[in-house]
Scaffold this motif. Structure first.
Motif, PDB file in Angstrom:
ATOM      1  N   LEU A 161     -11.801 -60.518 -13.552  1.00 44.89           N
ATOM      2  CA  LEU A 161     -11.550 -61.190 -12.281  1.00 44.89           C
ATOM      3  C   LEU A 161     -12.529 -60.655 -11.240  1.00 44.89           C
ATOM      4  O   LEU A 161     -12.939 -59.492 -11.294  1.00 44.89           O
ATOM      5  N   TRP A 162     -12.858 -61.510 -10.253  1.00 44.17           N
ATOM      6  CA  TRP A 162     -13.891 -61.180  -9.281  1.00 44.17           C
ATOM      7  C   TRP A 162     -13.354 -61.296  -7.866  1.00 44.17           C
ATOM      8  O   TRP A 162     -12.476 -62.109  -7.587  1.00 44.17           O
ATOM      9  N   PHE A 163     -13.911 -60.461  -6.968  1.00 44.93           N
ATOM     10  CA  PHE A 163     -13.548 -60.486  -5.557  1.00 44.93           C
ATOM     11  C   PHE A 163     -14.823 -60.721  -4.757  1.00 44.93           C
ATOM     12  O   PHE A 163     -15.710 -59.876  -4.721  1.00 44.93           O
ATOM     13  N   TRP A 164     -14.915 -61.890  -4.151  1.00 44.65           N
ATOM     14  CA  TRP A 164     -16.141 -62.245  -3.428  1.00 44.65           C
ATOM     15  C   TRP A 164     -16.190 -61.520  -2.089  1.00 44.65           C
ATOM     16  O   TRP A 164     -15.205 -61.502  -1.368  1.00 44.65           O
ATOM     17  N   ALA A 165     -17.341 -60.948  -1.687  1.00 44.64           N
ATOM     18  CA  ALA A 165     -18.554 -60.797  -2.489  1.00 44.64           C
ATOM     19  C   ALA A 165     -18.700 -59.332  -2.902  1.00 44.64           C
ATOM     20  O   ALA A 165     -19.732 -58.920  -3.396  1.00 44.64           O
ATOM     21  N   ASP A 166     -17.616 -58.566  -2.704  1.00 48.50           N
ATOM     22  CA  ASP A 166     -17.674 -57.129  -2.960  1.00 48.50           C
ATOM     23  C   ASP A 166     -18.003 -56.817  -4.417  1.00 48.50           C
ATOM     24  O   ASP A 166     -18.783 -55.902  -4.704  1.00 48.50           O
TER      25      ASP A 166
END
Length: 477
Positions: free
Chosen positions: A52-57
């Motif tokens: 899973l990704w956390f934009w833009a960190d």
């Protein structure tokens, strides 16, 4: 094989057979919890591939992971972690390692409570259960972000100090190294390091142990500060004055700050009840910060303004930070500051593929992730596994009131042994409070900052429940 050797083998086999049932009787509850916890993490790997990704960190960390550098706005400890795993060329490997660290935290809580708390196996397992089974801990492990690594390093550092009544020098040095690494992953780790060093003095760990922990930590943090200066021109772990300035926007009244100079341009223009949330003041076009074009000027002016605001309104500063921290105890998770169900840091039903926007380092998310693992790393939501997790996450987490109870149990242990400042419950409980209160005081409230409280809070509750005075294991000095 002679008769003597055969008899020796038979005796050893008999000992193993006697020990196995004993082990199961002692630890069967935590073994079942470990199976359940590992099962949750396997479902996460199957349901959300590769991460899973956390934009833009997330992408800023990945960029510094493929091109090691001290990030300007935050420490690069997590990027160095990604860099260390880069030869394996897989974000799925990254999340698997993070899930293993999550399970390891549960084991550490169990082991320290058993050893220092002298509680039955089921009691120590109860203390470890929230760490192993909270779905938001699992989600944090599956996120390409620094928070899980930070949580593990803090938990491991605290556990290392607590393992002995008076930690030997090598253990103290290990703890100092772990907490230095935590500080280089998230700067709030520096406050935990101070708590640990003070505790070591109170528990009479000895000057050699305190010096060893402090020296190792100083070398780690100081070495990073020198590296930071070589790139950005000043010693530090990051340039983050804008975060503290944004925090002051919740209460700042420029009429109470007569000594403001050129930083007055950052004064809020609307009443407190009409202001933006702190993070939005960093990015929004309508923020006063948008009028300051140069990054260096932003850092300089925001630092001055924040200092003046806190000195002029110290009680408003404390009230705002502590008040926001108390949101962690509400029944329903919320997005700061609006009330309602939490929408971030959950396992979602669908995830859009990467777009062509620049994510970090002049590259898009697709390009950057392809550099790391050879192919782009868009998240694939795979059923039925993802659906199982979404069903579990509706109830499978520590709600705010239960977190309050866990902290209250630890506080009872601290108060009950106030005459013994070196009592083991004091360290994890104080660390938990620091992790809970400090982020909303210097930045903003976010449930991503609450989850790291859980392991040390559970450790404190377990020790408060079972500690029996002076009947503790000794140490090697």
């Amino acid at each position: 094989m002679g008769p003597g050797a055969a008899a020796s083998v038979a005796e050893r086999s008999a000992v193993v057979e006697r020990r196995a049932p004993g082990f199961w009787r002692e630890h069967w509850v935590v073994v079942l919890l470990l199976v359940a916890g590992v099962g949750l993490r396997v479902v996460a790997e199957l349901g959300y591939r590769p991460a899973l990704w956390f934009w833009a960190d997330s992408f800023a960390y990945v960029n510094a992971g493929v091109d090691p550098q001290p990030l300007e706005s935050r420490p690069s400890g997590y990027s160095l972690f990604l860099w260390g795993l880069w030869p394996l060329r897989s974000f799925m490997v990254v999340t698997v390692v993070q899930h293993l660290l999550g399970v390891a935290m549960g084991v550490l809580v169990y082991a320290v409570v058993r050893r220092r708390g002298r509680v039955p196996g089921w009691g120590a397992a109860l203390a470890a259960a929230p760490v192993l089974l909270d779905v938001h801990m699992v989600q944090l492990e599956h996120l390409v972000m620094a928070d899980l690594l930070f949580t593990f390093l803090v938990t491991a550092g605290v556990a290392a100090v607590l393992w002995w009544r008076r930690p030997p020098v090598w253990t103290a040095a290990l703890a100092g190294g772990l907490l230095a690494a935590a500080t280089l992953t998230r700067t709030v780790g520096l406050a935990v390091l101070v708590v640990v060093l003070v505790y070591m003095v109170l528990c009479r760990a000895g000057w050699r142990a305190v010096v060893a922990a402090g020296l190792v930590a100083a070398v780690g943090v100081g070495g990073y500060a020198v590296w930071f200066r070589s790139v950005h021109g000043s010693y530090g772990l990051g340039q983050s004055n804008v975060w503290l300035w944004a925090r002051t926007m919740s209460f700042a009244d420029c009429a109470k700050m007569p000594d403001l100079g050129e930083e007055r341009v950052l004064c809020p223009t609307v009443p407190p009840d009409q202001r933006l949330t702190p993070p939005r003041y960093i990015w929004a076009e309508e923020s006063p910060l948008a009028a300051v074009k140069k990054d260096a000027d932003r850092e300089r002016l925001s630092g001055r303004f924040a200092k003046e605001a806190i000195l002029a309104q110290p009680f408003d500063f404390l009230r705002t930070g502590v008040g926001d921290a108390l949101w962690a105890f509400e029944w329903t998770r919320r997005v700061y500051p609006a009330k309602g169900p939490q929408s971030a840091y959950v396992f979602p039903a669908a995830i859009d593929p990467f777009d062509d926007k620049t994510a970090s380092g002049g590259m898009s998310a697709a390009e950057l992730t392809a550099v790391y693992q050879g192919v782009r790393a868009d998240t694939a939501v795979v059923e039925p596994y993802a659906g199982w997790l979404r069903a579990y996450q509706t109830q499978g987490y520590v709600r705010g009131p239960l977190l309050a109870v866990i902290l209250l149990v630890g506080l009872v242990g601290v108060v009950a042994r106030w005459r013994r400042l070196g009592a083991p419950v004091l360290l994890p409980w104080t660390a938990a409070v620091v992790l809970l209160v400090l982020p909303p005081m210097i930045a903003a409230f976010d449930h991503r900052y609450v989850v790291p409280v859980l392991p040390v809070a559970c450790l404190a509750a377990g020790l408060a429940f079972g500690w029996r005075g002076t009947q503790e294991p000794g140490n090697v000095t």
